[in-house]
Design a protein around this motif. Structure first.
Motif, PDB file in Angstrom:
ATOM      1  N   THR A  36     -28.094 -10.713 -78.775  1.00 41.01           N
ATOM      2  CA  THR A  36     -29.192 -11.651 -78.588  1.00 41.01           C
ATOM      3  C   THR A  36     -29.541 -11.853 -77.122  1.00 41.01           C
ATOM      4  OG1 THR A  36     -27.646 -13.510 -78.623  1.00 41.01           O
ATOM      5  CG2 THR A  36     -28.668 -12.883 -80.713  1.00 41.01           C
ATOM      6  N   MET A  37     -28.721 -11.309 -76.215  1.00 36.10           N
ATOM      7  CA  MET A  37     -28.974 -11.467 -74.778  1.00 36.10           C
ATOM      8  C   MET A  37     -29.446 -10.167 -74.155  1.00 36.10           C
ATOM      9  SD  MET A  37     -25.607 -13.734 -73.825  1.00 36.10           S
ATOM     10  CE  MET A  37     -26.042 -13.862 -72.097  1.00 36.10           C
ATOM     11  N   ILE A  38     -29.851  -9.209 -74.966  1.00 40.28           N
ATOM     12  CA  ILE A  38     -30.134  -7.876 -74.454  1.00 40.28           C
ATOM     13  C   ILE A  38     -31.294  -7.878 -73.459  1.00 40.28           C
ATOM     14  CG2 ILE A  38     -31.783  -7.167 -76.255  1.00 40.28           C
ATOM     15  CD1 ILE A  38     -30.207  -4.445 -76.276  1.00 40.28           C
ATOM     16  N   ASN A  39     -32.232  -8.814 -73.617  1.00 45.63           N
ATOM     17  CA  ASN A  39     -33.350  -8.921 -72.682  1.00 45.63           C
ATOM     18  C   ASN A  39     -33.219 -10.114 -71.751  1.00 45.63           C
ATOM     19  OD1 ASN A  39     -34.756  -6.660 -73.776  1.00 45.63           O
ATOM     20  ND2 ASN A  39     -35.436  -7.931 -75.489  1.00 45.63           N
ATOM     21  N   LYS A  40     -31.996 -10.672 -71.662  1.00 45.92           N
ATOM     22  CA  LYS A  40     -31.750 -11.832 -70.806  1.00 45.92           C
ATOM     23  C   LYS A  40     -30.586 -11.509 -69.882  1.00 45.92           C
ATOM     24  CE  LYS A  40     -33.210 -15.011 -74.476  1.00 45.92           C
ATOM     25  NZ  LYS A  40     -32.814 -16.132 -75.347  1.00 45.92           N
ATOM     26  N   THR A  41     -30.815 -10.606 -68.934  1.00 39.61           N
ATOM     27  CA  THR A  41     -29.724 -10.085 -68.117  1.00 39.61           C
ATOM     28  C   THR A  41     -29.091 -11.135 -67.222  1.00 39.61           C
ATOM     29  OG1 THR A  41     -31.367  -9.382 -66.500  1.00 39.61           O
ATOM     30  CG2 THR A  41     -30.655  -7.757 -68.097  1.00 39.61           C
ATOM     31  N   CYS A  42     -29.799 -12.226 -66.914  1.00 36.44           N
ATOM     32  CA  CYS A  42     -29.250 -13.238 -66.010  1.00 36.44           C
ATOM     33  C   CYS A  42     -28.756 -14.470 -66.750  1.00 36.44           C
ATOM     34  CB  CYS A  42     -30.307 -13.657 -64.988  1.00 36.44           C
ATOM     35  SG  CYS A  42     -30.875 -12.288 -63.960  1.00 36.44           S
ATOM     36  N   ALA A  43     -28.844 -14.490 -68.081  1.00 32.39           N
ATOM     37  CA  ALA A  43     -28.488 -15.686 -68.848  1.00 32.39           C
ATOM     38  C   ALA A  43     -27.059 -15.580 -69.360  1.00 32.39           C
ATOM     39  CB  ALA A  43     -29.450 -15.860 -70.017  1.00 32.39           C
ATOM     40  N   TYR A  44     -26.292 -16.642 -69.175  1.00 31.51           N
ATOM     41  CA  TYR A  44     -24.929 -16.699 -69.677  1.00 31.51           C
ATOM     42  C   TYR A  44     -24.745 -17.994 -70.458  1.00 31.51           C
ATOM     43  CZ  TYR A  44     -24.333 -13.110 -66.131  1.00 31.51           C
ATOM     44  OH  TYR A  44     -24.476 -11.991 -65.369  1.00 31.51           O
ATOM     45  N   LEU A  45     -23.930 -17.938 -71.492  1.00 29.94           N
ATOM     46  CA  LEU A  45     -23.647 -19.122 -72.289  1.00 29.94           C
ATOM     47  C   LEU A  45     -22.625 -20.001 -71.559  1.00 29.94           C
ATOM     48  CD1 LEU A  45     -23.434 -17.492 -75.838  1.00 29.94           C
ATOM     49  CD2 LEU A  45     -25.385 -18.628 -74.768  1.00 29.94           C
ATOM     50  N   SER A  46     -22.567 -21.248 -71.959  1.00 31.59           N
ATOM     51  CA  SER A  46     -21.716 -22.227 -71.274  1.00 31.59           C
ATOM     52  C   SER A  46     -20.233 -21.871 -71.387  1.00 31.59           C
ATOM     53  CB  SER A  46     -21.962 -23.610 -71.872  1.00 31.59           C
ATOM     54  OG  SER A  46     -21.022 -24.538 -71.389  1.00 31.59           O
ATOM     55  N   ASP A  47     -19.504 -22.141 -70.296  1.00 29.74           N
ATOM     56  CA  ASP A  47     -18.047 -21.972 -70.301  1.00 29.74           C
ATOM     57  C   ASP A  47     -17.347 -23.161 -70.947  1.00 29.74           C
ATOM     58  OD1 ASP A  47     -17.656 -19.460 -68.743  1.00 29.74           O
ATOM     59  OD2 ASP A  47     -18.678 -20.620 -67.196  1.00 29.74           O
ATOM     60  N   ASN A  48     -18.003 -24.308 -70.920  1.00 24.59           N
ATOM     61  CA  ASN A  48     -17.352 -25.537 -71.377  1.00 24.59           C
ATOM     62  C   ASN A  48     -17.545 -25.720 -72.885  1.00 24.59           C
ATOM     63  OD1 ASN A  48     -15.876 -27.872 -71.085  1.00 24.59           O
ATOM     64  ND2 ASN A  48     -17.663 -29.133 -70.656  1.00 24.59           N
ATOM     65  N   ARG A  49     -16.988 -24.806 -73.674  1.00 18.18           N
ATOM     66  CA  ARG A  49     -17.043 -24.868 -75.141  1.00 18.18           C
ATOM     67  C   ARG A  49     -15.647 -24.604 -75.691  1.00 18.18           C
ATOM     68  NH1 ARG A  49     -20.705 -20.534 -77.161  1.00 18.18           N
ATOM     69  NH2 ARG A  49     -19.950 -19.437 -75.329  1.00 18.18           N
ATOM     70  N   PHE A  50     -15.401 -25.129 -76.879  1.00 15.42           N
ATOM     71  CA  PHE A  50     -14.067 -24.987 -77.458  1.00 15.42           C
ATOM     72  C   PHE A  50     -14.081 -24.391 -78.862  1.00 15.42           C
ATOM     73  CE2 PHE A  50     -11.522 -27.143 -74.287  1.00 15.42           C
ATOM     74  CZ  PHE A  50     -12.477 -27.900 -73.605  1.00 15.42           C
ATOM     75  N   TYR A  51     -15.135 -24.605 -79.622  1.00 11.29           N
ATOM     76  CA  TYR A  51     -15.160 -24.145 -81.007  1.00 11.29           C
ATOM     77  C   TYR A  51     -16.375 -23.260 -81.251  1.00 11.29           C
ATOM     78  CZ  TYR A  51     -11.654 -27.756 -81.478  1.00 11.29           C
ATOM     79  OH  TYR A  51     -10.517 -28.516 -81.310  1.00 11.29           O
ATOM     80  N   PRO A  52     -16.170 -22.113 -81.873  1.00 11.52           N
ATOM     81  CA  PRO A  52     -17.286 -21.189 -82.088  1.00 11.52           C
ATOM     82  C   PRO A  52     -18.272 -21.729 -83.112  1.00 11.52           C
ATOM     83  CG  PRO A  52     -15.316 -20.404 -83.206  1.00 11.52           C
ATOM     84  CD  PRO A  52     -14.896 -21.586 -82.396  1.00 11.52           C
ATOM     85  N   PRO A  53     -19.534 -21.338 -83.012  1.00 14.11           N
ATOM     86  CA  PRO A  53     -20.506 -21.737 -84.031  1.00 14.11           C
ATOM     87  C   PRO A  53     -20.165 -21.066 -85.361  1.00 14.11           C
ATOM     88  CG  PRO A  53     -21.456 -20.112 -82.533  1.00 14.11           C
ATOM     89  CD  PRO A  53     -20.134 -20.495 -81.960  1.00 14.11           C
ATOM     90  N   PRO A  54     -20.578 -21.651 -86.482  1.00 13.91           N
ATOM     91  CA  PRO A  54     -20.281 -21.049 -87.792  1.00 13.91           C
ATOM     92  C   PRO A  54     -20.863 -19.637 -87.882  1.00 13.91           C
ATOM     93  CG  PRO A  54     -21.118 -23.283 -88.051  1.00 13.91           C
ATOM     94  CD  PRO A  54     -21.307 -22.924 -86.601  1.00 13.91           C
ATOM     95  N   PRO A  55     -20.062 -18.640 -88.273  1.00  8.40           N
ATOM     96  CA  PRO A  55     -20.584 -17.275 -88.367  1.00  8.40           C
ATOM     97  C   PRO A  55     -21.600 -17.143 -89.494  1.00  8.40           C
ATOM     98  CG  PRO A  55     -18.374 -17.398 -89.289  1.00  8.40           C
ATOM     99  CD  PRO A  55     -18.643 -18.735 -88.668  1.00  8.40           C
ATOM    100  N   LYS A  56     -22.541 -16.230 -89.309  1.00  2.00           N
ATOM    101  CA  LYS A  56     -23.584 -16.008 -90.302  1.00  2.00           C
ATOM    102  C   LYS A  56     -23.701 -14.516 -90.610  1.00  2.00           C
ATOM    103  CE  LYS A  56     -26.325 -19.922 -88.562  1.00  2.00           C
ATOM    104  NZ  LYS A  56     -27.632 -20.335 -87.982  1.00  2.00           N
ATOM    105  N   GLY A  57     -24.046 -14.211 -91.862  1.00  2.00           N
ATOM    106  CA  GLY A  57     -24.305 -12.835 -92.252  1.00  2.00           C
ATOM    107  C   GLY A  57     -23.137 -11.913 -91.972  1.00  2.00           C
ATOM    108  N   LYS A  58     -23.396 -10.833 -91.250  1.00  2.00           N
ATOM    109  CA  LYS A  58     -22.362  -9.832 -90.964  1.00  2.00           C
ATOM    110  C   LYS A  58     -21.326 -10.330 -89.963  1.00  2.00           C
ATOM    111  CE  LYS A  58     -25.360  -5.915 -92.039  1.00  2.00           C
ATOM    112  NZ  LYS A  58     -25.991  -4.671 -91.551  1.00  2.00           N
ATOM    113  N   GLU A  59     -21.609 -11.462 -89.320  1.00  2.00           N
ATOM    114  CA  GLU A  59     -20.620 -12.037 -88.405  1.00  2.00           C
ATOM    115  C   GLU A  59     -19.394 -12.546 -89.160  1.00  2.00           C
ATOM    116  OE1 GLU A  59     -22.497 -15.160 -86.301  1.00  2.00           O
ATOM    117  OE2 GLU A  59     -24.004 -13.903 -85.327  1.00  2.00           O
ATOM    118  N   VAL A  60     -19.560 -12.873 -90.446  1.00  2.00           N
ATOM    119  CA  VAL A  60     -18.497 -13.541 -91.195  1.00  2.00           C
ATOM    120  C   VAL A  60     -17.251 -12.672 -91.272  1.00  2.00           C
ATOM    121  CG1 VAL A  60     -17.833 -14.456 -93.450  1.00  2.00           C
ATOM    122  CG2 VAL A  60     -20.107 -14.941 -92.523  1.00  2.00           C
TER     123      VAL A  60
END
Length: 560
Positions: free
Chosen positions: A202-226
């Motif tokens: 989902t970040m393939i066209n966002k080369t300078c964007a990074y998600l927050s470091d201050n997280r502890f629990y992953p979002p619920p997986p969806k579809g093939k992520e499960v």
């Protein structure tokens, strides 16, 4: 009666004075009733959890109301102090974020969700089952650079998640064969080596964007992520299927095809959060998860499965941790000897009937389990694992449109073709997720002008700092000289060089000089990684100028 004149406070005369103003308080957004209610609910939840898990003397009798009230006040102040990191007596949104994550994760299933889970279990009981076994050897702490100082700069609390992770969360688990449908190709007419995305980036066209470091629990997986999430949860309970920085996701390609079966090779980028609130986050970033699966075209049967972190390099894990919610992360690297999942055998029906119509459990975790002899699969087309790995790398990394040779082979090729060598030295690998130079590859080395210049004028290579040190111990004097010349120019974390075929360095540049603008107060902090600083929009132009200047300087040496 006439109104009295106002009483005035004349200088030098007694009279009423206004009380002194209270000390100024920091200006905060006024709390709404909803905020206060939410904070009260959170503190109440934490108190309940603390009371349930409290370790102390056994209860002898009922406490007096005053004692209980005092204890409640102490616990409330303890949790508030733990949340109030900057000690301003105000829990900000950033400080509240870990608790919000916790409340979201422990949300109970609704009645309809429970009913759906029951239906899924009933359907899965009719399918073939696959037993997956986990093997894990913890990270070797002495391979971290911080081990040289005895981890003086890292508290035991921060390292607790890493040090306590000595075994997999689940040594084995049973899956339905149909759950591996996610690994099937999206089309029936796909050719060998053709790549597809299991989990898109989902970040393939966002080369300078990074998600927050201050997280502890992953979002619920969806579809093939499960299925990916469930597999990785065998190692640790908090896997993040989507990494904080790109390339994210999972890719796959076909390496063998038969009438009824596929062999699929895959590569997965994922990471783990080892700490929980109320500690600061600690990220564990394996270089990659790779592996293969042999499954039927209708996903009713899995013949073989294996997933693992490659361990042939001296460093294969990136580590990042926070000392505060608003501070840059500290980083290090380490070596992980083993992290793999493997099928104990082919998938098989959960139950079968013998000649007397007696049901027998075919998935017993013992020698009593029914053994099935599978017919040999005749493959009509096959692709080598090495070529498949290269295809997956090219799909993940645009910079791989340039061929990067091993260090010594690059200089051998340069001498044969009379070209210059473009060399990159890093603390971590350039082509995996443990790398310290992912901003270099995601912004500069994927630039179209630089790709063209490197392909036409240079032989390219990248090397680990540790591997260059090992070359110094080899017998080949020429290779030792090459390594020595590189190490003399290297500065943490990433250094790029332009070299003659004999190893002479004609130009070099440190990553911070073209990627980032580092404040003066941070120059002395060598271990503060550059990719968290503001990125220069001129980075590709500066890097191209560095390469062309190297070509210009080399002309003097290359003239006959």
């Amino acid at each position: 009666p006439e109104p009295r004149p106002p009483i005035m406070d004349l200088p030098g005369s007694p009279g009423p004075r206004l009380p002194p103003r209270p000390p100024a308080r920091p200006c905060h957004r006024p709390r709404r009733p909803r905020d206060l209610a939410l904070l009260a609910a959170v503190l109440g939840t934490l108190l309940a959890l603390a009371a349930r898990g409290y370790v102390g003397a056994p209860l002898i009798g009922a406490f007096a109301p005053k004692q209980e009230s005092a204890r409640t006040r102490r616990k409330t102040m303890f949790f508030f102090s733990a949340l109030d990191v900057n000690r301003d007596m105000y829990v900000s949104a950033e400080e509240f974020k870990p608790i919000a994550e916790l409340l979201r994760v422990i949300k109970p299933l609704s009645g309809s969700e429970k009913a759906q889970e029951v239906v899924k279990e009933e359907k899965s009981s009719l399918q073939e089952k696959l037993t997956i076994v986990a093997r894990f050897q913890p990270l070797l702490l002495d391979t971290m650079s911080n081990s040289k100082s005895g981890f003086r700069e890292i508290s035991d609390v921060i390292l607790s998640g890493l040090k306590n992770w000595t075994n997999p969360a689940l040594s084995s688990n049973v899956f339905s064969a149909s759950q591996f449908k996610a690994f099937l190709p999206p089309r029936n007419d796909m050719e060998l080596g053709e790549v597809w995305w299991i989990i898109p980036d989902t970040m393939i066209n966002k080369t300078c964007a990074y998600l927050s470091d201050n997280r502890f629990y992953p979002p619920p997986p969806k579809g093939k992520e499960v299925i990916i999430h469930r597999l990785l949860s065998m190692f640790h309970p908090r896997p993040f299927v989507k990494t904080r920085f790109g390339p994210q996701g999972a890719v796959a390609c076909l390496t063998a095809i038969s009438d009824s079966y596929y062999t699929v090779v895959f590569r997965i980028h994922a990471e783990f959060q080892l700490n929980q609130p109320l500690h600061y986050s600690f990220w564990f970033c394996p270089s990659q998860f790779t592996g293969h699966i042999i499954l039927s075209k209708d996903s009713s049967h899995v013949q073989d499965f294996k997933l693992f972190v490659p361990n042939e390099r001296s460093l294969n894990v990136g580590l990042q941790w926070l000392h505060g919610p608003l501070k840059n992360p500290n980083v290090d690297h380490g070596y992980l000897p083993q992290m793999e999942l493997e099928a104990s055998g082919p998938s098989m029906p959960s139950s079968i009937q013998d000649k007397k119509i007696n049901e027998t459990d075919s998935c017993l975790p013992s020698e009593e389990a029914v053994q099935f002899k599978m017919e040999d699969i005749v493959w009509q087309q096959e692709l080598s694992m090495e070529e498949a790995a290269q295809q997956l790398e090219r799909a993940m990394y645009d910079f791989k449109k340039v061929q990067y040779l091993p260090f010594t082979k690059a200089f051998d090729r340069a001498r044969a073709e009379k070209k210059l060598v473009h060399s990159v030295i890093l603390w971590g690998a350039l082509d995996d997720q443990s790398c310290t130079g992912h901003t270099l590859r995601n912004i500069v080395l994927k630039n179209s002008s630089i790709l063209t210049l490197l392909n036409e004028k240079f032989i390219s290579t990248w090397s680990l700092f540790g591997d260059l040190q090992e070359i110094l111990n080899e017998e080949n004097e020429f290779y030792k000289k090459l390594a020595q010349l590189h190490l003399e120019k290297y500065e943490f974390p990433v250094e790029s060089l332009v070299c003659l075929p004999n190893g002479t360095v004609v130009n070099n540049i440190h990553a911070n000089k073209f990627l980032f603008k580092i404040p003066e107060r941070h120059h002395e902090k060598k271990k503060v990684l550059a990719f968290y600083s503001p990125i220069s929009l001129k980075s590709p132009d500066i890097y191209e100028e560095f390469l062309r200047e190297g070509l210009l300087r080399a002309q003097v040496f290359l003239q006959p």
